[in-house]
Design an enzyme around this catalytic site. Structure first.
Site, PDB file in Angstrom:
ATOM      1  CE1 TYR A 106       0.527 -35.665 -11.637  1.00 10.29           C
ATOM      2  CE2 TYR A 106       0.826 -33.528 -11.319  1.00 10.29           C
ATOM      3  CZ  TYR A 106       0.645 -34.394 -10.738  1.00 10.29           C
ATOM      4  OH  TYR A 106       0.588 -34.858  -9.459  1.00 10.29           O
ATOM      5  CD  GLU A 138      -1.578 -37.586  -9.395  1.00  8.87           C
ATOM      6  OE1 GLU A 138      -0.256 -37.206  -9.024  1.00  8.87           O
ATOM      7  OE2 GLU A 138      -1.976 -39.132  -9.177  1.00  8.87           O
TER       8      GLU A 138
END
Length: 397
Positions: A119, A207
């Protein structure tokens, strides 16, 4: 402003970030051609909506063999068929709410041989007014659960604008993600690319989830979500052109066309206020007296009669609104202009719910006279507390 995954990946690709090859599909009949332009042997078919959790999402119109909003195919024909199955249906995820979002676009891309899912995100830290990096070794669909249950697995740090970004930041991310060898160099280059893109395009959030390491050791952006500062869009015609109005709340879209700051909420009392701080205080006091605001709406300091009229129409178009509170403190804004706008709006759309008006400031007496002589069934509020109590009482009892 948010954009779709395929648009975000096109931006990443234009800056040199590693992404898979893919094609967007807007019509079911184009799905086979789009899939045929990719190499395979694995194709990933993705619903394009402005919400996360697509892989675990469910379609409202359930069909046998439904697999969520992200599907794997092993032939061109299967990829095209999966795209056709999803187009036009309503996908419900934990971020869309129970109403879901209609899938109007599909993105088909080459599959990746994934060894690890990570992530990575960049965002504006409101506390420090700096750009922050957030990264974790626990990427994928359950990142929210990781943040909730094991926050120690998430690293966050900001970049000092006085010194700017350096390779140290990239190596810090690589170390946190437990990358090795050539992957560290790839990560440093990617961090520089993402930071440059974030700054140059005035982003609020970028993101990458998941950021993957493939089995041949390549670091790749497998998914991407981007949000942009709406106040900076005048500088970015190319980004503004990516806006998908079908993903916008119709009331918020209408408000933006009249330069009104409007955000829809879940309550029953519509609010029309001038000034963001006063608007937030108005919402707070409504909650204090036991009700919920239906919206945040700031008409601004220099609103015209036409703006006020449109603001009132937007509020009354919300079927959840059971009462309206107008709270105006006239500084630059004149109370008589607000009064004229309210009367014009009521005459145009009607008044089917209780209306409480609290006016104070510039031309307040004139504004009160205009409303009093209008013949409207308006409840006057002497001050903010009094007005809030009166609208809650009118709605609740």
């Amino acid at each position: 402003m948010n954009i779709h995954e395929y648009q975000a990946k096109a931006l990443l690709r234009s800056y040199g970030a590693p992404v898979s090859d893919g094609r967007v599909v807007l019509k079911a009949e184009d799905a086979k051609t789009a899939a045929g332009e990719l190499d395979g042997p694995i194709w990933v078919v993705k619903s394009q909506i402005h919400a996360g959790g697509r892989g675990k999402g469910k379609f409202k119109e359930a069909e046998a063999g439904d697999k969520g909003g992200v599907r794997i195919a092993r032939s061109v024909e299967e990829a095209a068929n999966e795209a056709r199955k999803m187009l036009g249906r309503t996908l419900v995820t934990h971020q869309t709410g129970p109403s879901g979002k209609q899938v109007n676009r599909i993105y088909i891309e080459d599959g990746s041989d994934i060894a690890r899912e990570l992530y990575l995100a960049l965002l504006v830290d409101r506390q420090t007014s700096r750009i922050s990096f957030v990264c974790s070794t626990e990427g994928g669909m359950d990142i929210e659960e990781v943040a909730h249950s094991t926050p120690e697995k998430i690293l966050s740090f900001s970049v000092d604008p006085a010194t700017g970004l350096s390779d140290f930041h990239g190596r810090r991310v690589a170390y946190a993600l437990k990358l090795e060898g050539a992957q560290v160099k790839q990560c440093v280059a990617l961090i520089r690319t993402l930071y440059k893109l974030f700054v140059e395009k005035d982003m609020e959030m970028l993101e990458i989830n998941p950021l993957v390491v493939t089995k041949d050791g390549t670091v790749k952006c497998l998914d991407a979500k981007m949000g942009f500062d709406g106040n900076a869009l005048y500088r970015h015609a190319d980004i503004l052109a990516l806006k998908d109005e079908t993903e916008e709340d119709p009331k918020e879209l209408a408000a933006s066309k009249f330069d009104l700051n409007y955000i829809a909420l879940d309550g029953e009392i519509g609010c029309m206020v001038n000034g963001a701080g006063l608007a937030m205080a108005t919402m707070d006091i409504i909650k204090l007296y036991g009700a919920e605001p239906a919206n945040f709406l700031d008409v601004g300091g220099g609103a015209t009669k036409e703006k006020v009229t449109e603001a009132f129409k937007i509020i009354t178009s919300d079927p959840n609104v059971k009462g309206i509170l107008v709270n105006i403190f006239g500084g630059i804004m004149r109370c008589d202009v607000i009064a004229e706008g309210i009367i014009a709006a009521v005459k145009e759309v009607g008044l089917k719910v209780p209306l409480v008006v609290r006016l104070e400031g510039t031309n307040v007496e004139k504004g009160k006279e205009i409303i009093a002589g209008s013949g409207l069934n308006v409840i006057a509020g002497d001050n903010l507390s009094d007005a809030a109590q009166k609208i809650v009482k009118a709605v609740r009892g």
